[in-house]
Design an enzyme around this catalytic site. Structure first.
Site, short mmCIF file in Angstrom:
data_model
loop_
_atom_site.label_atom_id
_atom_site.label_comp_id
_atom_site.label_asym_id
_atom_site.label_seq_id
_atom_site.Cartn_x
_atom_site.Cartn_y
_atom_site.Cartn_z
N ASP A 1 49.55 -39.10 -32.29
CA ASP A 1 50.09 -39.38 -30.96
C ASP A 1 51.38 -40.19 -31.03
O ASP A 1 52.34 -39.91 -30.31
CB ASP A 1 49.06 -40.12 -30.11
N MET B 1 23.54 -38.13 -27.51
CA MET B 1 22.33 -38.52 -28.24
C MET B 1 22.58 -39.53 -29.36
O MET B 1 21.68 -39.86 -30.12
CB MET B 1 21.59 -37.30 -28.85
N CYS B 2 23.81 -39.99 -29.51
CA CYS B 2 24.13 -41.00 -30.53
C CYS B 2 23.72 -42.37 -29.98
O CYS B 2 24.07 -42.73 -28.87
CB CYS B 2 25.62 -40.94 -30.83
N HIS B 3 22.96 -43.12 -30.77
CA HIS B 3 22.46 -44.42 -30.32
C HIS B 3 23.58 -45.45 -30.25
O HIS B 3 24.39 -45.53 -31.17
CB HIS B 3 21.38 -44.94 -31.28
N MET C 1 28.17 -41.72 -38.11
CA MET C 1 28.98 -41.19 -37.01
C MET C 1 30.05 -42.18 -36.59
O MET C 1 31.17 -41.79 -36.24
CB MET C 1 28.09 -40.81 -35.82
N GLU C 2 29.74 -43.46 -36.63
CA GLU C 2 30.72 -44.49 -36.25
C GLU C 2 31.88 -44.52 -37.24
O GLU C 2 33.04 -44.65 -36.84
CB GLU C 2 30.04 -45.86 -36.17
#
EC number: 4.6.1.17
Length: 157
Positions: free
Chosen positions: A127, A74-76, A112-113
């Site tokens: 990693d 649902m993230c645009h 969110m980004e």
């Protein structure tokens, strides 16, 4: 109460932002990775076999920011006008703080980004250095500030 990501039939839906104004939006997120002294020095001295850790983490953070909508439901999808990263060395703690600042001109925010960029950047460090220290800890990932949009500005206190 109507939830924003469910329609009237309780089916998942993406929030409609078509009615919102396009405004300049910016977000800054931060996170930390702590490790043993050997791993910290290997990164500082560019002695990690997999290559330049911090530079690779910055590239990964930028890529992670750009791919956010592919990973979070649902993230645009957004056109990002800028993604800038800053790495702070904390020798006293054998840690690195990664900051990611994201900008866009859009109908929805870029929090969110910025958060995704931080997480992917820190995971990349893990990693690349896990052969030296598997006990590394990623912590303190949070939104520092955001500006733009209907909800206005935010600054973590």
């Amino acid at each position: 109460m109507q939830l924003t990501h469910l329609d009237n039939n309780n089916n998942p839906t993406m929030v409609d932002v078509s009615h919102k104004q396009i405004t300049q939006r910016e977000a800054l997120a931060r996170g930390k990775i702590t490790m043993n002294k050997e791993a910290f020095l290997a990164i500082i001295n560019n002695a990690v076999k997999k290559g330049p850790v911090l530079q690779t983490a910055i590239i990964a953070a930028i890529m992670g920011s750009k791919k956010t909508s592919e990973l979070i439901p649902m993230c645009h999808p957004l056109f990002l006008s800028s993604v800038k990263c800053n790495v702070i060395e904390c020798e006293s703690e054998n840690s690195f703080i990664l900051e990611v600042r994201v900008k866009t001109n859009s109908q929805t925010g870029v929090e969110m980004e910025a958060l995704m960029g931080v997480n992917i950047g820190l995971l990349t460090i893990y990693d690349m250095v896990k052969a030296i220290d598997k006990s590394m800890e990623i912590s303190e990932v949070y939104l520092v500030q955001k500006s733009g949009g209907k909800s206005g500005d935010y600054l973590k206190k």
